[in-house]
Design a protein around this motif. Sequence first.
Motif, PDB file in Angstrom:
ATOM      1  N   GLY A   1       0.783  -1.226   0.000  1.00 34.58           N
ATOM      2  CA  GLY A   1       0.000   0.000   0.000  1.00 34.58           C
ATOM      3  C   GLY A   1       0.815   1.277   0.000  1.00 34.58           C
ATOM      4  O   GLY A   1       0.269   2.357   0.230  1.00 34.58           O
ATOM      5  N   ARG A   2       2.104   1.161  -0.263  1.00 34.44           N
ATOM      6  CA  ARG A   2       2.940   2.364  -0.353  1.00 34.44           C
ATOM      7  C   ARG A   2       2.719   2.996  -1.724  1.00 34.44           C
ATOM      8  O   ARG A   2       2.739   2.319  -2.752  1.00 34.44           O
TER       9      ARG A   2
ATOM     10  N   GLY B   1       4.838   7.227   0.085  1.00 38.15           N
ATOM     11  CA  GLY B   1       4.239   6.471   1.166  1.00 38.15           C
ATOM     12  C   GLY B   1       3.183   7.283   1.886  1.00 38.15           C
ATOM     13  O   GLY B   1       2.299   7.875   1.274  1.00 38.15           O
ATOM     14  N   LYS B   2       3.287   7.324   3.185  1.00 38.11           N
ATOM     15  CA  LYS B   2       2.256   7.957   4.008  1.00 38.11           C
ATOM     16  C   LYS B   2       2.424   9.473   4.150  1.00 38.11           C
ATOM     17  O   LYS B   2       1.673  10.105   4.884  1.00 38.11           O
ATOM     18  N   GLY B   3       3.390  10.040   3.454  1.00 36.98           N
ATOM     19  CA  GLY B   3       3.647  11.469   3.618  1.00 36.98           C
ATOM     20  C   GLY B   3       2.760  12.381   2.801  1.00 36.98           C
ATOM     21  O   GLY B   3       2.880  13.605   2.897  1.00 36.98           O
ATOM     22  N   LEU B   4       1.865  11.813   1.988  1.00 34.96           N
ATOM     23  CA  LEU B   4       1.059  12.636   1.087  1.00 34.96           C
ATOM     24  C   LEU B   4       0.235  13.675   1.831  1.00 34.96           C
ATOM     25  O   LEU B   4       0.244  14.855   1.477  1.00 34.96           O
ATOM     26  N   GLY B   5      -0.504  13.257   2.839  1.00 34.61           N
ATOM     27  CA  GLY B   5      -1.360  14.190   3.560  1.00 34.61           C
ATOM     28  C   GLY B   5      -0.596  15.360   4.138  1.00 34.61           C
ATOM     29  O   GLY B   5      -1.050  16.511   4.087  1.00 34.61           O
TER      30      GLY B   5
ATOM     31  N   ALA C   1      -5.377  10.658   3.421  1.00 31.29           N
ATOM     32  CA  ALA C   1      -5.094  11.075   2.044  1.00 31.29           C
ATOM     33  C   ALA C   1      -4.842   9.896   1.112  1.00 31.29           C
ATOM     34  O   ALA C   1      -5.237   9.927  -0.058  1.00 31.29           O
ATOM     35  N   LEU C   2      -4.178   8.852   1.589  1.00 31.09           N
ATOM     36  CA  LEU C   2      -3.891   7.716   0.714  1.00 31.09           C
ATOM     37  C   LEU C   2      -5.166   7.002   0.295  1.00 31.09           C
ATOM     38  O   LEU C   2      -5.307   6.605  -0.871  1.00 31.09           O
TER      39      LEU C   2
END
Length: 415
Positions: free
Chosen positions: A201-202, A207-211, A242-243
């Motif tokens: 799910g990256r 990765g998770k930094g989008l938001g 965000a993801l």
Amino acid sequence: MTTTTSAAAVAEMIETGVFGPECRFVSFELDGQHNSQDQFASSILYGTVTVGDRDCHNRSHRLVFKFKHPVTEVREFLKNDLQFHNETLFYERILPFLLDCYSQNDEDETANPTLCRYFYGRNDCGDLSNRDMIVLENESIRGYKTAVTDHRLCLDFDHLIVAIRALAKFHGLSYRAKHVDRNKFIDLVADVKETQWNAEGRWLIIGKGLGELVSVALDKIIERRGDDRRAQRFRTELLADALNTLKRVMQPDGPLSVLCHGDFNRNNLLFRYDDDGRPVDALAFDMATVRYGSPALDLSFFLYMNTDRQTRDDHWDVLLDAYCETLAANAGDVPVPDRGQLDVEMSEHAFYGLAHVSFFLRIMLEEQKPVSPMEFVGMTDEEVRDLLLTFGGERATDWVADIVQHYLDTTFAEK
């Protein structure tokens, strides 16, 4: 990649009959070009191959050779194998089907998008990855070249309108194909591989930094004009997860979905000019990230990535109208979206463009040094986020903030 590598590629192409039966090698020379600064995931070489046919006539071909990234870790990180699968699938199976569906209606050939001539593709992966390649015609022989503009990011209106009409023609192929043989079209696009998400799910390099990347721009907007209900809704409804928001908008939804280019941006466009230097046509290349989804995926990324605030304020409606007009002019009896339907698509899917420019624009605006994918290999999501926030400095934050503000004002519908 070297001359030796390219010469070996040419020999392989001759052996497999790419240039016709009983051809023989005469010569190969590199054209003195190499990767542009905007190439990120592959190695590019330009060369001229001359072959002789069985009638002793020599023919020369100016070619572009695309090879996978030479570093194994980067190649895996960027999903080069899947990208090459998509590109060979597009040129060898999808595009011939799309063009055949269009030709059945005896339409004017100028209604077709201009695309590169494909010569050869190989994608054996594994230990043979250094021999994998995509070989296309060097379209400079038809007068196409990179955009003649003063800004590395932005295109002026003349370039934008030509590119948006080319995008409409490309999307129009999907509407025609679904009209002629929907089942075969869906079967073909089902073979397109996912290149943006991994099994864990990256998403891409972020990765998770989008938001958090988008939130920095939103904070800048609030600093400029104060907090308001729309900004609060945006943060709560879209950025809190965000993801998952991005995954949702990337899913094909309804009959208006098309085969998207996936990276429709000036660094993947060539333009042809008239004698007065005005752009008259655009050619899209690099089909490695094609995907099935809303036309708003390509539109939002292209318009947010290649316009400044003034251009969006002055020409947004004109550009979207031109897209719809081109679709309608070439549609015949095939249903295509009108402007009202397109606005709905944008409101539901334009977060895609916003998400991509939140990091890619920073990379493009970094002026201190070229950005290499090697910098991101092995990094945690937090380390990637922190590095990206240094790229482009305050200028990049302001630029992304302008885009987020436009999204809030025009696309993020009030409830």
